[in-house]
Design a protein around this motif. Structure first.
Motif, PDB file in Angstrom:
ATOM      1  N   SER A 202       0.818  -1.224   0.000  1.00 37.46           N
ATOM      2  CA  SER A 202       0.000   0.000   0.000  1.00 37.46           C
ATOM      3  C   SER A 202       0.849   1.271   0.000  1.00 37.46           C
ATOM      4  CB  SER A 202      -0.930   0.004   1.211  1.00 37.46           C
ATOM      5  OG  SER A 202      -0.186  -0.029   2.421  1.00 37.46           O
ATOM      6  N   PHE A 203       2.072   1.208   0.509  1.00 34.10           N
ATOM      7  CA  PHE A 203       2.920   2.397   0.624  1.00 34.10           C
ATOM      8  C   PHE A 203       3.778   2.643  -0.607  1.00 34.10           C
ATOM      9  CE2 PHE A 203       4.966  -1.263   2.689  1.00 34.10           C
ATOM     10  CZ  PHE A 203       6.110  -1.389   1.907  1.00 34.10           C
ATOM     11  N   SER A 204       3.885   1.686  -1.510  1.00 35.27           N
ATOM     12  CA  SER A 204       4.835   1.754  -2.618  1.00 35.27           C
ATOM     13  C   SER A 204       4.507   2.907  -3.570  1.00 35.27           C
ATOM     14  CB  SER A 204       4.826   0.430  -3.387  1.00 35.27           C
ATOM     15  OG  SER A 204       5.818   0.424  -4.389  1.00 35.27           O
ATOM     16  N   SER A 205       5.449   3.802  -3.775  1.00 30.13           N
ATOM     17  CA  SER A 205       5.233   5.006  -4.578  1.00 30.13           C
ATOM     18  C   SER A 205       4.880   4.681  -6.025  1.00 30.13           C
ATOM     19  CB  SER A 205       6.480   5.891  -4.553  1.00 30.13           C
ATOM     20  OG  SER A 205       6.644   6.500  -3.306  1.00 30.13           O
ATOM     21  N   ALA A 206       4.074   5.550  -6.589  1.00 24.32           N
ATOM     22  CA  ALA A 206       3.597   5.367  -7.961  1.00 24.32           C
ATOM     23  C   ALA A 206       4.291   6.334  -8.913  1.00 24.32           C
ATOM     24  CB  ALA A 206       2.090   5.580  -8.019  1.00 24.32           C
ATOM     25  N   GLY A 207       4.197   6.041 -10.189  1.00 27.03           N
ATOM     26  CA  GLY A 207       4.668   6.930 -11.233  1.00 27.03           C
ATOM     27  C   GLY A 207       3.468   7.626 -11.857  1.00 27.03           C
TER      28      GLY A 207
ATOM     29  N   GLY B 172       6.215  11.643 -18.342  1.00 29.55           N
ATOM     30  CA  GLY B 172       5.376  10.552 -18.813  1.00 29.55           C
ATOM     31  C   GLY B 172       6.010   9.195 -18.925  1.00 29.55           C
ATOM     32  N   ARG B 173       7.227   8.987 -18.380  1.00 30.47           N
ATOM     33  CA  ARG B 173       7.861   7.678 -18.463  1.00 30.47           C
ATOM     34  C   ARG B 173       7.346   6.733 -17.380  1.00 30.47           C
ATOM     35  NH1 ARG B 173      12.616   8.480 -16.720  1.00 30.47           N
ATOM     36  NH2 ARG B 173      12.453  10.748 -16.447  1.00 30.47           N
ATOM     37  N   ILE B 174       7.396   5.427 -17.688  1.00 30.53           N
ATOM     38  CA  ILE B 174       6.958   4.400 -16.734  1.00 30.53           C
ATOM     39  C   ILE B 174       7.899   4.353 -15.534  1.00 30.53           C
ATOM     40  CG2 ILE B 174       6.758   1.898 -16.359  1.00 30.53           C
ATOM     41  CD1 ILE B 174       4.378   2.957 -17.800  1.00 30.53           C
ATOM     42  N   LYS B 175       7.341   4.498 -14.360  1.00 28.67           N
ATOM     43  CA  LYS B 175       8.030   4.280 -13.091  1.00 28.67           C
ATOM     44  C   LYS B 175       6.987   3.774 -12.110  1.00 28.67           C
ATOM     45  CE  LYS B 175      12.242   5.669 -14.083  1.00 28.67           C
ATOM     46  NZ  LYS B 175      13.479   4.914 -13.877  1.00 28.67           N
ATOM     47  N   PRO B 176       7.306   2.900 -11.177  1.00 26.84           N
ATOM     48  CA  PRO B 176       8.602   2.229 -11.047  1.00 26.84           C
ATOM     49  C   PRO B 176       8.881   1.329 -12.242  1.00 26.84           C
ATOM     50  CG  PRO B 176       6.970   1.142  -9.676  1.00 26.84           C
ATOM     51  CD  PRO B 176       6.305   2.366 -10.228  1.00 26.84           C
ATOM     52  N   ASP B 177      10.101   0.862 -12.360  1.00 33.39           N
ATOM     53  CA  ASP B 177      10.450  -0.038 -13.460  1.00 33.39           C
ATOM     54  C   ASP B 177      10.044  -1.468 -13.153  1.00 33.39           C
ATOM     55  OD1 ASP B 177      12.282   1.636 -15.405  1.00 33.39           O
ATOM     56  OD2 ASP B 177      12.890   2.168 -13.372  1.00 33.39           O
ATOM     57  N   LEU B 178      10.314  -1.913 -11.920  1.00 32.41           N
ATOM     58  CA  LEU B 178      10.067  -3.293 -11.516  1.00 32.41           C
ATOM     59  C   LEU B 178       9.604  -3.308 -10.066  1.00 32.41           C
ATOM     60  CD1 LEU B 178      13.448  -4.693 -12.897  1.00 32.41           C
ATOM     61  CD2 LEU B 178      11.224  -5.008 -13.999  1.00 32.41           C
ATOM     62  N   VAL B 179       9.149  -4.454  -9.594  1.00 31.83           N
ATOM     63  CA  VAL B 179       8.779  -4.600  -8.187  1.00 31.83           C
ATOM     64  C   VAL B 179       9.415  -5.863  -7.607  1.00 31.83           C
ATOM     65  CG1 VAL B 179       6.608  -3.321  -8.309  1.00 31.83           C
ATOM     66  CG2 VAL B 179       6.623  -5.766  -8.839  1.00 31.83           C
ATOM     67  N   SER B 180       9.623  -5.828  -6.283  1.00 29.64           N
ATOM     68  CA  SER B 180      10.145  -6.983  -5.559  1.00 29.64           C
ATOM     69  C   SER B 180       9.568  -6.957  -4.151  1.00 29.64           C
ATOM     70  CB  SER B 180      11.674  -6.953  -5.538  1.00 29.64           C
ATOM     71  OG  SER B 180      12.198  -8.126  -4.944  1.00 29.64           O
ATOM     72  N   VAL B 181       9.888  -7.960  -3.373  1.00 30.52           N
ATOM     73  CA  VAL B 181       9.291  -8.088  -2.044  1.00 30.52           C
ATOM     74  C   VAL B 181       9.826  -6.994  -1.114  1.00 30.52           C
ATOM     75  CG1 VAL B 181       8.998  -9.557  -0.024  1.00 30.52           C
ATOM     76  CG2 VAL B 181       8.985 -10.560  -2.317  1.00 30.52           C
ATOM     77  N   GLY B 182       8.906  -6.135  -0.650  1.00 34.13           N
ATOM     78  CA  GLY B 182       9.257  -5.053   0.264  1.00 34.13           C
ATOM     79  C   GLY B 182       8.283  -4.936   1.416  1.00 34.13           C
ATOM     80  N   SER B 183       7.436  -5.921   1.550  1.00 29.82           N
ATOM     81  CA  SER B 183       6.502  -5.971   2.678  1.00 29.82           C
ATOM     82  C   SER B 183       6.783  -7.263   3.438  1.00 29.82           C
ATOM     83  CB  SER B 183       5.055  -5.941   2.176  1.00 29.82           C
ATOM     84  OG  SER B 183       4.147  -6.020   3.246  1.00 29.82           O
ATOM     85  N   GLY B 184       7.234  -7.126   4.675  1.00 27.91           N
ATOM     86  CA  GLY B 184       7.638  -8.307   5.432  1.00 27.91           C
ATOM     87  C   GLY B 184       8.930  -8.905   4.934  1.00 27.91           C
ATOM     88  N   THR B 185       9.824  -8.062   4.391  1.00 30.53           N
ATOM     89  CA  THR B 185      11.119  -8.537   3.897  1.00 30.53           C
ATOM     90  C   THR B 185      11.998  -8.989   5.068  1.00 30.53           C
ATOM     91  OG1 THR B 185      10.956  -6.906   2.123  1.00 30.53           O
ATOM     92  CG2 THR B 185      13.100  -7.946   2.447  1.00 30.53           C
ATOM     93  N   ILE B 186      12.663 -10.117   4.903  1.00 29.74           N
ATOM     94  CA  ILE B 186      13.537 -10.649   5.947  1.00 29.74           C
ATOM     95  C   ILE B 186      14.815  -9.821   6.009  1.00 29.74           C
ATOM     96  CG2 ILE B 186      14.761 -12.683   6.803  1.00 29.74           C
ATOM     97  CD1 ILE B 186      11.688 -12.901   6.790  1.00 29.74           C
ATOM     98  N   THR B 187      15.134  -9.312   7.205  1.00 34.50           N
ATOM     99  CA  THR B 187      16.304  -8.460   7.387  1.00 34.50           C
ATOM    100  C   THR B 187      16.995  -8.775   8.712  1.00 34.50           C
ATOM    101  OG1 THR B 187      14.966  -6.746   8.475  1.00 34.50           O
ATOM    102  CG2 THR B 187      15.296  -6.529   6.090  1.00 34.50           C
ATOM    103  N   ILE B 188      18.199  -8.209   8.870  1.00 32.14           N
ATOM    104  CA  ILE B 188      18.923  -8.244  10.139  1.00 32.14           C
ATOM    105  C   ILE B 188      19.195  -6.810  10.547  1.00 32.14           C
ATOM    106  CG2 ILE B 188      21.028  -8.951  11.318  1.00 32.14           C
ATOM    107  CD1 ILE B 188      21.195 -11.306   9.373  1.00 32.14           C
ATOM    108  N   GLY B 189      18.789  -6.446  11.771  1.00 30.19           N
ATOM    109  CA  GLY B 189      18.978  -5.088  12.259  1.00 30.19           C
ATOM    110  C   GLY B 189      20.231  -4.940  13.085  1.00 30.19           C
TER     111      GLY B 189
END
Length: 548
Positions: A356-361, A366-383
């Motif tokens: 829901s937060f992912s920015s739009a173009g 008038g160019r297409i953005k974003p170019d691609l998408v990947s997992v950014g919700s609940g992404t596994i990370t180390i803090g």
């Protein structure tokens, strides 16, 4: 006890006062020319590293006067006028000068080699404090899951991109140099989970703070790419070589951070980085008169955007977060995601639905953005606490995608960046009908891997070069690999045999005679016109494509 407490409080208060001063100002100074220098385009080793020169050659990038450093003579003159040089850009022939008062810039404007100036920062100067930090211990939970799965917690992230076979085939970014430009990498130098990550170097471009304690945003970002913990957590390019750069000053938001970013990506270029991930984006600054507007998302207004495009021209593939603004008043992507030659990455959930937060173009032009998408919700990370968890944001979808592309590129590092981007986009779910939410969609890395394998030079039945001999035996049912003049112990080499689509068929080690034998089943010979051998050495990796 009270006396000790008072002493501690006095020390903290004194340290606070010591690190503070009155307001100072920074200005971006645009210079008219490069000034007097002794550099020659024909002698690039005087201002670029060997690897940078090799990368430019491999990517068909000419070396020109833009690669020359900023004139030391000009910088010296600026400092004589009372300014402190805090950043500089050779591509744009600029520098950032710090003054204790804004009126001082009037003297700079009068210098004959100065074209113009721009106000980029106002604030209080703080000194760096390099606090001692203990080495963290790995936290083991009694209920820590036993996945019996190579990808562990990250399995679903790889599955979204159909990337499991690429990683299992041995394509994990080896030989690719990845730059990470971020806000800081708190404790990644003392977290056990990062042991074994190939950190080639780091550089801090922010005058205050410390790269390993200022902010843990970059720690989380790096973890999505670089961590290599089979059966627990796998990064998207765990065998790549990493360079860590800090350009974001977390204490404030001013355009000077674009200057720090430009300095960072130019440094990345000079040391030969192939691919840069940046999970930073700007639209609003503390001084609102400096903020951007939607019409300025045109791919050329922002200093950072111009530098991202220039980096691509110089041979670097730049990947950036699209921004987390869709539910905020701004709504759109942030700079530098508007750059024409940057890959701006939006965020999806593991069920492939847009976050829901992912920015739009689109961009202002008038160019297409974003170019691609990947997992950014609940992404596994180390803090910074050294604990595996989940984080949301295009700041995480961007590096996970960057790592996957680095792993794909490691199949054929000589592949031109334009061709690589084209292959990734053509593999994506919405290539035929892109939009301003998903862009070209979700790349399929098994499909992309097949295409990159086709770009490799093909050998007919056998090969003999300075490193290896590969040929079928007399029966024709086996393939024999022999190391020629190996540089390391033979048990440090690994070989995978893949079918023509890149699926791993078998793995072997070299025996005492420096040979490895692969049985080639009849079913494989009937279904495949080609096979591949992935030879993994302690330092590099190379792939041989054989026509059966």
């Amino acid at each position: 006890m009270v006396r000790n407490l008072i002493s501690v409080l006095f020390f903290i208060y004194s340290a606070f006062l010591f690190g503070q001063s009155s307001f100072e100002y920074m200005f971006r100074v645009y210079l008219n020319d490069k000034g007097d220098h002794s550099f020659l385009v024909s002698q690039p080793e005087e201002f670029l590293s060997k690897r940078s020169i090799e990368r430019k050659s491999r990517q068909n990038v000419p070396i020109d006067s833009l690669d020359f450093p900023v004139s030391e003579g000009y910088l010296s003159c600026l400092e004589k006028e009372g300014g402190k040089i805090v950043s500089k850009s050779r591509w744009f022939n600029t520098c950032v000068v710090q003054f204790p008062d804004s009126a001082s810039i009037e003297r700079i404007k009068l210098l004959p080699f100065v074209d113009s100036v721009k106000y980029v920062w106002r604030g209080q100067v703080t000194d760096r404090f390099n606090w001692m930090r203990p080495r963290l211990e790995r936290i083991r939970c009694e209920d820590e899951p036993d996945f019996h799965n190579y990808f562990g917690f990250t399995e679903e992230q790889f599955r979204v991109h159909n990337a499991e076979s690429m990683i299992k085939a041995g394509f994990q970014g080896k030989g690719i140099h990845v730059g990470v430009i971020d806000a800081g990498f708190t404790n990644c130098d003392v977290i056990p989970y990062f042991e074994g990550v190939n950190i080639f170097g780091y550089h801090d471009f922010v005058p205050s703070g410390n790269i390993f304690s200022a902010n843990d945003h970059g720690t989380k970002v790096l973890s999505t790419m670089a961590v290599n913990l089979p059966d627990l957590m796998i990064g998207s390019a765990p065998k790549a070589n990493y360079w860590l750069f800090r350009s974001e000053d977390s204490k404030s938001e001013f355009p000077v951070e674009e200057d720090f970013w430009v300095a960072a990506i130019e440094y990345a270029d000079s040391v030969g980085v192939d691919l840069v991930n940046t999970s930073l984006g700007y639209n609003q600054f503390d001084d609102e008169t400096l903020s951007y507007s939607h019409p300025q998302l045109d791919g050329k207004t922002s200093f950072m955007t111009s530098a991202a495009n220039k980096a691509f021209e110089k041979g670097i593939l730049v990947i950036a977060s699209a921004g987390n603004e869709r539910k905020k008043p701004w709504g759109k992507i942030t700079v530098p995601a508007d750059a024409e030659n940057i890959l701006a990455i939006g965020a999806i959930r593991t069920d492939s639905v847009i976050a829901s937060f992912s920015s739009a173009g689109p961009t202002a032009d008038g160019r297409i953005k974003p170019d691609l998408v990947s997992v950014g919700s609940g992404t596994i990370t180390i803090g910074s606490d050294g604990i595996i968890g989940m984080t949301n944001g295009t700041s995480l979808s961007s590096p996970f995608m960057a790592g996957l592309i680095a792993s794909l590129w490691s199949i054929n590092p000589s592949l031109n960046r334009n061709e690589l981007v084209d292959i990734v986009k053509r593999s994506s779910s919405q290539y035929a009908h892109p939009d301003t939410i998903y862009g070209y969609g979700i790349p399929n890395f098994e499909k992309a891997m097949k295409e990159v394998l086709k770009t490799l030079h093909t050998f007919h039945k056998k090969i003999i070069d300075e490193r290896v001999a590969i040929a079928p035996d007399q029966s024709g049912k086996n393939y024999v690999l022999s190391l020629l003049d190996p540089q390391f112990r033979n048990d440090s080499y690994r070989v995978n045999m893949l079918d023509e689509e890149g699926i791993r068929i078998a793995e072997a080690h070299f025996d005492e005679n420096n040979s490895a034998m692969f049985y080639l089943p009849e079913s494989v010979r009937k279904k495949n016109k080609f096979i591949h051998f992935v030879i993994d050495t302690p330092l590099d990796q190379y792939i041989v494509r054989i026509k059966l």
